[in-house]
Design an enzyme around this catalytic site. Structure first.
Site, PDB file in Angstrom:
ATOM      1  N   ASP A  21     -11.235 -10.272  -8.142  1.00 51.62           N
ATOM      2  CA  ASP A  21     -10.148 -10.961  -7.145  1.00 51.62           C
ATOM      3  C   ASP A  21      -9.713 -12.257  -7.592  1.00 51.62           C
ATOM      4  OD1 ASP A  21      -8.621 -11.130  -5.076  1.00 51.62           O
ATOM      5  OD2 ASP A  21     -10.150 -11.988  -3.632  1.00 51.62           O
ATOM      6  N   GLY A  22      -8.361 -12.756  -7.423  1.00 44.32           N
ATOM      7  CA  GLY A  22      -8.123 -13.916  -7.375  1.00 44.32           C
ATOM      8  C   GLY A  22      -6.897 -14.342  -8.626  1.00 44.32           C
ATOM      9  N   GLY A  24      -3.614 -13.723  -8.124  1.00 43.65           N
ATOM     10  CA  GLY A  24      -2.545 -14.393  -7.829  1.00 43.65           C
ATOM     11  C   GLY A  24      -2.773 -15.987  -7.682  1.00 43.65           C
ATOM     12  N   SER A  66      -6.589  -1.353  -3.975  1.00 46.70           N
ATOM     13  CA  SER A  66      -7.183  -0.980  -2.787  1.00 46.70           C
ATOM     14  C   SER A  66      -6.052   0.061  -2.097  1.00 46.70           C
ATOM     15  CB  SER A  66      -7.743  -2.076  -1.869  1.00 46.70           C
ATOM     16  OG  SER A  66      -6.550  -2.783  -1.340  1.00 46.70           O
ATOM     17  N   THR A  67      -6.485   0.765  -1.093  1.00 49.99           N
ATOM     18  CA  THR A  67      -5.540   1.435  -0.277  1.00 49.99           C
ATOM     19  C   THR A  67      -4.575   0.403   0.398  1.00 49.99           C
ATOM     20  OG1 THR A  67      -7.290   1.458   1.504  1.00 49.99           O
ATOM     21  CG2 THR A  67      -6.716   3.638   0.171  1.00 49.99           C
ATOM     22  N   ASN A  69      -3.700  -2.513  -0.564  1.00 55.58           N
ATOM     23  CA  ASN A  69      -2.922  -3.262  -1.803  1.00 55.58           C
ATOM     24  C   ASN A  69      -1.461  -2.576  -1.927  1.00 55.58           C
ATOM     25  OD1 ASN A  69      -5.607  -4.017  -4.111  1.00 55.58           O
ATOM     26  ND2 ASN A  69      -4.617  -5.346  -2.442  1.00 55.58           N
ATOM     27  N   TRP A  70      -1.074  -1.357  -1.204  1.00 52.57           N
ATOM     28  CA  TRP A  70       0.064  -0.763  -1.219  1.00 52.57           C
ATOM     29  C   TRP A  70       1.002  -1.544  -0.103  1.00 52.57           C
ATOM     30  CZ3 TRP A  70       1.169   2.554  -4.787  1.00 52.57           C
ATOM     31  CH2 TRP A  70      -0.058   3.425  -5.260  1.00 52.57           C
ATOM     32  N   ARG A 189     -18.201 -10.371  -6.858  1.00 58.19           N
ATOM     33  CA  ARG A 189     -16.800 -10.756  -6.463  1.00 58.19           C
ATOM     34  C   ARG A 189     -16.268 -11.911  -7.034  1.00 58.19           C
ATOM     35  NH1 ARG A 189     -13.152  -9.219  -1.053  1.00 58.19           N
ATOM     36  NH2 ARG A 189     -11.336 -10.191  -1.940  1.00 58.19           N
TER      37      ARG A 189
HETATM   38  C1  IPE Z   1      -9.642  -6.652  -2.999  1.00 58.31           C
HETATM   39  O1  IPE Z   1      -8.953  -7.746  -3.024  1.00 58.31           O
HETATM   40  C2  IPE Z   1      -9.108  -5.583  -3.860  1.00 58.31           C
HETATM   41  C3  IPE Z   1      -9.146  -5.500  -5.371  1.00 58.31           C
HETATM   42  C4  IPE Z   1      -9.659  -6.571  -6.086  1.00 58.31           C
HETATM   43  C5  IPE Z   1      -8.446  -4.439  -5.975  1.00 58.31           C
HETATM   44  P1  IPE Z   1      -8.057  -7.972  -2.186  1.00 58.31           P
HETATM   45  O2  IPE Z   1      -7.285  -9.312  -2.514  1.00 58.31           O
HETATM   46  O3  IPE Z   1      -6.928  -7.168  -1.783  1.00 58.31           O
HETATM   47  O4  IPE Z   1      -8.821  -8.401  -0.715  1.00 58.31           O
HETATM   48  P2  IPE Z   1      -8.355  -9.174   0.523  1.00 58.31           P
HETATM   49  O5  IPE Z   1      -7.141  -8.867   1.054  1.00 58.31           O
HETATM   50  O6  IPE Z   1      -8.640 -10.665   0.027  1.00 58.31           O
HETATM   51  O7  IPE Z   1      -9.842  -8.911   1.446  1.00 58.31           O
HETATM   52  C1  IPE Z   2      -6.787  -9.023  -7.228  1.00 60.08           C
HETATM   53  O1  IPE Z   2      -6.458 -10.489  -7.126  1.00 60.08           O
HETATM   54  C2  IPE Z   2      -6.131  -8.112  -8.016  1.00 60.08           C
HETATM   55  C3  IPE Z   2      -5.760  -7.137  -6.904  1.00 60.08           C
HETATM   56  C4  IPE Z   2      -5.984  -6.984  -5.774  1.00 60.08           C
HETATM   57  C5  IPE Z   2      -4.890  -5.976  -7.315  1.00 60.08           C
HETATM   58  P1  IPE Z   2      -5.113 -10.669  -6.072  1.00 60.08           P
HETATM   59  O2  IPE Z   2      -3.852 -10.384  -6.417  1.00 60.08           O
HETATM   60  O3  IPE Z   2      -5.936 -10.326  -4.859  1.00 60.08           O
HETATM   61  O4  IPE Z   2      -5.356 -12.354  -6.170  1.00 60.08           O
HETATM   62  P2  IPE Z   2      -5.567 -13.387  -4.935  1.00 60.08           P
HETATM   63  O5  IPE Z   2      -6.760 -13.087  -4.206  1.00 60.08           O
HETATM   64  O6  IPE Z   2      -4.158 -13.048  -4.028  1.00 60.08           O
HETATM   65  O7  IPE Z   2      -5.646 -14.835  -5.488  1.00 60.08           O
HETATM   66 MG    MG Z   3      -7.343 -11.212  -3.388  1.00 61.74          MG
END
Ligand code: IPE
Ligand code: IPE
Ligand code: MG
Length: 246
Positions: A21-22, A24, A66-67, A69-70, A189
């Site tokens: 995660d992270g 973005g 994730s489901t 993330n769509w 995580r």
């Molecule tokens: C979880 O991260 C899914 C993946 C790392 C692929 P998200 O960024 O989607 O989770 P939330 O929305 O912060 O809980």
């Molecule tokens: C994890 O990073 C990658 C995926 C969920 C695909 P994020 O895209 O969730 O990045 P943040 O959490 O928004 O910083």
């Molecule tokens: Mg995230």
């Protein structure tokens, strides 16, 4: 400096799962678009795979999409799917060199054709590998996984293939996407968030949880080593008392 030097090889987590995660926020900190973060996250994936092989981890499972993330903007979803295809093409060599067997969990039929095809191809090409099993969680949701298992088991009961009385944890396990994987020992995580986000809810029942305050593109061997060392300093009691373990 060898960060893995003082890892105890006799007490390794057999199965490590990572919520990567992270990406973005990593990009935003640099004034860039979120997809720049995803592109840079790929390096961390490769180094983590290679380092887990080097340490001797048997199973590594990465939460890739994730489901939920769509629901992200189309440009971001499209970029992630393209990155998946290009990474699979590029990393096949890494998998061959490291004897890594690729596996996938999730609703992979919902992936775009190209991604689905490339994924199946790399799985097929690495089928005979006997080293670490690398599982990518793609279009994965734990609740969906459990819902599907309940449906399949119910159908078997209805058709008199199994009885209600015979339903036990083993039967449930065999109907999950993870039927060929052991339970998770260590769940990591990144990004500082302290939540599970619908990942492997059943399989982490007794996993050790480790949260680290770096964004995924910055997750280097130093942090992986720290997570494993933290795991090795914990007492896993599985409900028993300390005295019973000795
Ligand atoms: C979880 O991260 C899914 C993946 C790392 C692929 P998200 O960024 O989607 O989770 P939330 O929305 O912060 O809980
Ligand atoms: C994890 O990073 C990658 C995926 C969920 C695909 P994020 O895209 O969730 O990045 P943040 O959490 O928004 O910083
Ligand atoms: Mg995230």
């Amino acid at each position: 400096m060898d960060f893995f030097e003082d890892i105890d090889k006799q007490n390794l987590p057999a199965h490590i799962a990572i919520i990567m995660d992270g990406n973005g926020r990593w990009a935003k900190e640099r004034g860039k678009h979120r997809v720049f973060g995803h592109e840079n996250g790929v390096h961390a994936v490769r180094s983590t795979v290679e380092n887990c092989v080097k340490i001797g981890v048997d199973y590594l499972t990465l939460y890739t999409f994730s489901t939920e993330n769509w629901k992200r903007p189309k440009l971001e979803v499209d970029t992630l799917m393209k990155l998946l295809v290009s990474s699979l093409k590029k990393e096949l060599e890494t998998f061959i060199k490291n004897n890594v067997k690729l596996n996938a969990i999730g609703d992979i039929e919902s992936l775009p054709k190209k991604a689905n095809h490339e994924l199946k191809e790399v799985i097929e090409k690495t089928r005979g590998h006997t080293g670490m099993t690398l599982t990518l969680a793609l279009s994965y949701g734990s609740r969906e996984e459990i819902k599907n298992a309940v449906k399949q088991i119910s159908a078997k009961v209805k058709n008199n293939i199994i009885s209600i009385e015979s339903i036990d944890e083993t039967i449930i396990n065999t109907h999950l996407y993870t039927h060929n994987l052991p339970d998770v020992d260590l769940l990591i995580r990144t990004s500082g968030e302290h939540r599970i986000s619908n990942f492997l809810l059943w399989q982490i029942a007794y996993a050790e949880l480790y949260f680290v305050d770096v964004f995924w593109p910055d997750f280097t061997e130093q942090y992986l080593a720290q997570a494993i060392k933290s795991y090795q300093n914990r007492e896993r009691r599985f409900g028993k008392t300390s005295e019973q373990l000795n």
